[in-house]
Design a protein around this motif. Structure first.
Motif, PDB file in Angstrom:
ATOM      1  N   LYS A  77       0.825  -1.208   0.000  1.00 16.37           N
ATOM      2  CA  LYS A  77       0.000   0.000   0.000  1.00 16.37           C
ATOM      3  C   LYS A  77       0.859   1.258   0.000  1.00 16.37           C
ATOM      4  O   LYS A  77       0.572   2.213  -0.737  1.00 16.37           O
ATOM      5  CB  LYS A  77      -0.940  -0.014   1.214  1.00 16.37           C
ATOM      6  CG  LYS A  77      -1.877   1.184   1.291  1.00 16.37           C
ATOM      7  CD  LYS A  77      -2.981   0.959   2.301  1.00 16.37           C
ATOM      8  CE  LYS A  77      -2.448   0.760   3.696  1.00 16.37           C
ATOM      9  NZ  LYS A  77      -3.538   0.621   4.700  1.00 16.37           N
ATOM     10  N   ILE A  78       1.913   1.264   0.805  1.00 12.49           N
ATOM     11  CA  ILE A  78       2.778   2.444   0.878  1.00 12.49           C
ATOM     12  C   ILE A  78       3.640   2.551  -0.370  1.00 12.49           C
ATOM     13  O   ILE A  78       3.793   3.631  -0.957  1.00 12.49           O
ATOM     14  CB  ILE A  78       3.677   2.380   2.133  1.00 12.49           C
ATOM     15  CG1 ILE A  78       2.820   2.321   3.408  1.00 12.49           C
ATOM     16  CG2 ILE A  78       4.610   3.591   2.179  1.00 12.49           C
ATOM     17  CD1 ILE A  78       1.867   3.475   3.578  1.00 12.49           C
ATOM     18  N   GLN A  83       0.900   9.244  -3.492  1.00 16.77           N
ATOM     19  CA  GLN A  83       1.581  10.311  -2.753  1.00 16.77           C
ATOM     20  C   GLN A  83       3.026   9.939  -2.447  1.00 16.77           C
ATOM     21  O   GLN A  83       3.938  10.766  -2.556  1.00 16.77           O
ATOM     22  CB  GLN A  83       0.828  10.608  -1.452  1.00 16.77           C
ATOM     23  CG  GLN A  83      -0.570  11.160  -1.634  1.00 16.77           C
ATOM     24  CD  GLN A  83      -0.561  12.565  -2.202  1.00 16.77           C
ATOM     25  OE1 GLN A  83       0.401  13.313  -2.050  1.00 16.77           O
ATOM     26  NE2 GLN A  83      -1.640  12.941  -2.879  1.00 16.77           N
ATOM     27  N   HIS A  84       3.252   8.684  -2.065  1.00 14.11           N
ATOM     28  CA  HIS A  84       4.615   8.246  -1.767  1.00 14.11           C
ATOM     29  C   HIS A  84       5.442   8.083  -3.046  1.00 14.11           C
ATOM     30  O   HIS A  84       6.673   8.234  -3.013  1.00 14.11           O
ATOM     31  CB  HIS A  84       4.598   6.936  -0.973  1.00 14.11           C
ATOM     32  CG  HIS A  84       4.287   7.120   0.482  1.00 14.11           C
ATOM     33  ND1 HIS A  84       2.996   7.229   0.957  1.00 14.11           N
ATOM     34  CD2 HIS A  84       5.112   7.238   1.565  1.00 14.11           C
ATOM     35  CE1 HIS A  84       3.029   7.385   2.271  1.00 14.11           C
ATOM     36  NE2 HIS A  84       4.299   7.407   2.660  1.00 14.11           N
ATOM     37  N   THR A  89      12.832   9.037  -2.596  1.00 20.38           N
ATOM     38  CA  THR A  89      13.084   7.818  -1.833  1.00 20.38           C
ATOM     39  C   THR A  89      13.947   8.088  -0.613  1.00 20.38           C
ATOM     40  O   THR A  89      13.735   7.493   0.452  1.00 20.38           O
ATOM     41  CB  THR A  89      13.755   6.764  -2.734  1.00 20.38           C
ATOM     42  OG1 THR A  89      12.873   6.457  -3.827  1.00 20.38           O
ATOM     43  CG2 THR A  89      14.045   5.482  -1.967  1.00 20.38           C
ATOM     44  N   HIS A  90      14.908   9.000  -0.735  1.00 20.57           N
ATOM     45  CA  HIS A  90      15.772   9.272   0.417  1.00 20.57           C
ATOM     46  C   HIS A  90      14.988   9.898   1.568  1.00 20.57           C
ATOM     47  O   HIS A  90      15.332   9.705   2.736  1.00 20.57           O
ATOM     48  CB  HIS A  90      16.967  10.148   0.023  1.00 20.57           C
ATOM     49  CG  HIS A  90      16.587  11.531  -0.433  1.00 20.57           C
ATOM     50  ND1 HIS A  90      16.358  11.837  -1.761  1.00 20.57           N
ATOM     51  CD2 HIS A  90      16.400  12.691   0.262  1.00 20.57           C
ATOM     52  CE1 HIS A  90      16.060  13.123  -1.869  1.00 20.57           C
ATOM     53  NE2 HIS A  90      16.067  13.662  -0.662  1.00 20.57           N
ATOM     54  N   ASP A  91      13.908  10.640   1.245  1.00 23.41           N
ATOM     55  CA  ASP A  91      13.066  11.192   2.307  1.00 23.41           C
ATOM     56  C   ASP A  91      12.297  10.081   3.030  1.00 23.41           C
ATOM     57  O   ASP A  91      12.136  10.117   4.256  1.00 23.41           O
ATOM     58  CB  ASP A  91      12.076  12.214   1.734  1.00 23.41           C
ATOM     59  CG  ASP A  91      12.749  13.520   1.347  1.00 23.41           C
ATOM     60  OD1 ASP A  91      13.905  13.733   1.759  1.00 23.41           O
ATOM     61  OD2 ASP A  91      12.126  14.323   0.626  1.00 23.41           O
ATOM     62  N   ILE A  92      11.822   9.117   2.274  1.00 21.06           N
ATOM     63  CA  ILE A  92      11.110   7.981   2.874  1.00 21.06           C
ATOM     64  C   ILE A  92      12.049   7.200   3.788  1.00 21.06           C
ATOM     65  O   ILE A  92      11.689   6.833   4.917  1.00 21.06           O
ATOM     66  CB  ILE A  92      10.531   7.074   1.778  1.00 21.06           C
ATOM     67  CG1 ILE A  92       9.448   7.826   0.980  1.00 21.06           C
ATOM     68  CG2 ILE A  92       9.944   5.791   2.381  1.00 21.06           C
ATOM     69  CD1 ILE A  92       8.920   7.049  -0.213  1.00 21.06           C
ATOM     70  N   VAL A 141       9.335  -1.444   1.203  1.00 15.06           N
ATOM     71  CA  VAL A 141       8.668  -0.260   0.659  1.00 15.06           C
ATOM     72  C   VAL A 141       9.472   0.319  -0.504  1.00 15.06           C
ATOM     73  O   VAL A 141       8.909   0.680  -1.552  1.00 15.06           O
ATOM     74  CB  VAL A 141       8.466   0.809   1.761  1.00 15.06           C
ATOM     75  CG1 VAL A 141       8.036   2.142   1.150  1.00 15.06           C
ATOM     76  CG2 VAL A 141       7.425   0.339   2.763  1.00 15.06           C
ATOM     77  N   VAL A 142      10.787   0.418  -0.333  1.00  9.40           N
ATOM     78  CA  VAL A 142      11.637   0.962  -1.394  1.00  9.40           C
ATOM     79  C   VAL A 142      11.558   0.087  -2.645  1.00  9.40           C
ATOM     80  O   VAL A 142      11.459   0.590  -3.770  1.00  9.40           O
ATOM     81  CB  VAL A 142      13.095   1.086  -0.908  1.00  9.40           C
ATOM     82  CG1 VAL A 142      14.025   1.421  -2.072  1.00  9.40           C
ATOM     83  CG2 VAL A 142      13.204   2.153   0.176  1.00  9.40           C
ATOM     84  N   GLU A 143      11.583  -1.230  -2.454  1.00 11.68           N
ATOM     85  CA  GLU A 143      11.501  -2.139  -3.591  1.00 11.68           C
ATOM     86  C   GLU A 143      10.146  -2.043  -4.282  1.00 11.68           C
ATOM     87  O   GLU A 143      10.061  -2.026  -5.511  1.00 11.68           O
ATOM     88  CB  GLU A 143      11.744  -3.577  -3.132  1.00 11.68           C
ATOM     89  CG  GLU A 143      11.756  -4.584  -4.265  1.00 11.68           C
ATOM     90  CD  GLU A 143      12.063  -6.003  -3.816  1.00 11.68           C
ATOM     91  OE1 GLU A 143      12.042  -6.919  -4.662  1.00 11.68           O
ATOM     92  OE2 GLU A 143      12.324  -6.211  -2.612  1.00 11.68           O
ATOM     93  N   GLU A 144       9.078  -1.990  -3.493  1.00 13.47           N
ATOM     94  CA  GLU A 144       7.732  -1.891  -4.069  1.00 13.47           C
ATOM     95  C   GLU A 144       7.555  -0.569  -4.799  1.00 13.47           C
ATOM     96  O   GLU A 144       6.926  -0.512  -5.867  1.00 13.47           O
ATOM     97  CB  GLU A 144       6.681  -2.020  -2.968  1.00 13.47           C
ATOM     98  CG  GLU A 144       5.246  -2.106  -3.473  1.00 13.47           C
ATOM     99  CD  GLU A 144       5.038  -3.260  -4.434  1.00 13.47           C
ATOM    100  OE1 GLU A 144       4.473  -3.027  -5.524  1.00 13.47           O
ATOM    101  OE2 GLU A 144       5.442  -4.393  -4.102  1.00 13.47           O
TER     102      GLU A 144
END
Length: 280
Positions: A77-78, A83-84, A89-92, A141-144
């Motif tokens: 989902k994330i 929005q994501h 990515t570095h902020d996440i 999350v980064v991979e998705e």
């Protein structure tokens, strides 16, 4: 995994506080979801963060497989959230690390609340469970997100290829395929597929292919154009080529491409003038 129902309850009770403290200390000066001033986006962001805490606290009660499985839907989902996807990515990654620090601080708070203090070995194991769990979710999350962005790019490329090879339906079973710009191998393959399918669906009998706007092709592309003409012939569509530039003609000659029964004219206007339907 370590079993500690009391620690899970302690962290779960802190979930709302964790979310509010995290959002209040959030750097909102950048771009993406964290910088949004939209009340609905902010509400959803907090809800996502709160749900994360509910899942993460289970690290101390579920076995490893159950715990990781419980996070899969949240990770998807994330990682695929629009929005994501618009957030660097570095902020996440930075926010996951901040949340990790929150948890390590709350574990220390939990330890201080205990009358019988656990050993340093046990404390280190608790912290390792948290660190490993957050690292797992972060990487997921980064991979998705990467997969979702790749899918989006592929869909955009497909749309661009489709729009850049429009099959314009004319009257009496005729259609026009005006090709403009450089044609690489990916675009050539898309033209082949889209054109054959379009001619079949629209019951096209005669296709005018105008190449006057094509300035550069490579060997593979020239062969793809030849395959397109052969494919059209196989499905019963008559082809007329117009506007072939000298460079393309030279390459076709070097490759020994025989256009066979294909009618070739210097301009599209000439092609139309020679067609009995339009030359009445």
């Amino acid at each position: 995994m370590l079993k500690n129902e009391e620690l899970r309850t302690f962290l779960l009770n802190k979930a709302e506080q964790l979310t509010e403290e995290w959002y209040e200390t959030l750097d909102k000066s950048g771009t993406g979801v964290y910088a949004s001033k939209d009340p609905n986006v902010i509400k959803n962001l907090k809800a996502q963060n709160f749900e994360f805490h509910q899942h993460l606290s289970n690290v101390f009660t579920l076995d490893q497989k159950e715990f990781l499985d419980s996070f899969k839907d949240w990770i998807y989902k994330i990682g695929s959230d629009p929005q994501h996807l618009e957030t660097p990515t570095h902020d996440i990654m930075r926010e996951f690390l901040r949340v990790r620090d929150q948890y390590l601080a709350f574990i220390e708070e939990y330890i201080q609340s205990l009358q019988a203090k656990p050993s340093r070995v046990e404390i280190d194991k608790w912290k390792k469970e948290i660190i490993d769990a957050i690292d797992y979710v972060l990487m997921g999350v980064v991979e998705e997100k990467s997969n979702s962005l790749s899918d989006r790019i592929e869909k955009q490329k497909d749309m661009i290829n489709e729009l850049s090879s429009p099959l314009i339906q004319l009257s009496d079973g005729r259609a026009l395929l005006p090709l403009v710009g450089d044609i690489n191998s990916d675009r050539a393959a898309a033209i082949l597929d889209n054109t054959l399918q379009g001619c079949t669906e629209k019951s096209i009998d005669h296709l005018f292919i105008d190449l006057s706007g094509v300035y550069l092709v490579d060997t593979m592309v020239a062969q793809q154009i030849f395959h397109l003409l052969k494919g059209l012939d196989l499905i019963g569509v008559t082809s007329t080529l117009s506007g072939i530039r000298p460079e393309i003609a030279q390459m076709a000659t070097q490759l020994g491409i025989d256009f066979g029964k294909v009618s070739i004219t210097n301009t599209l206007a000439t092609a139309f003038s020679l067609d009995p339907i339009y030359n009445k």
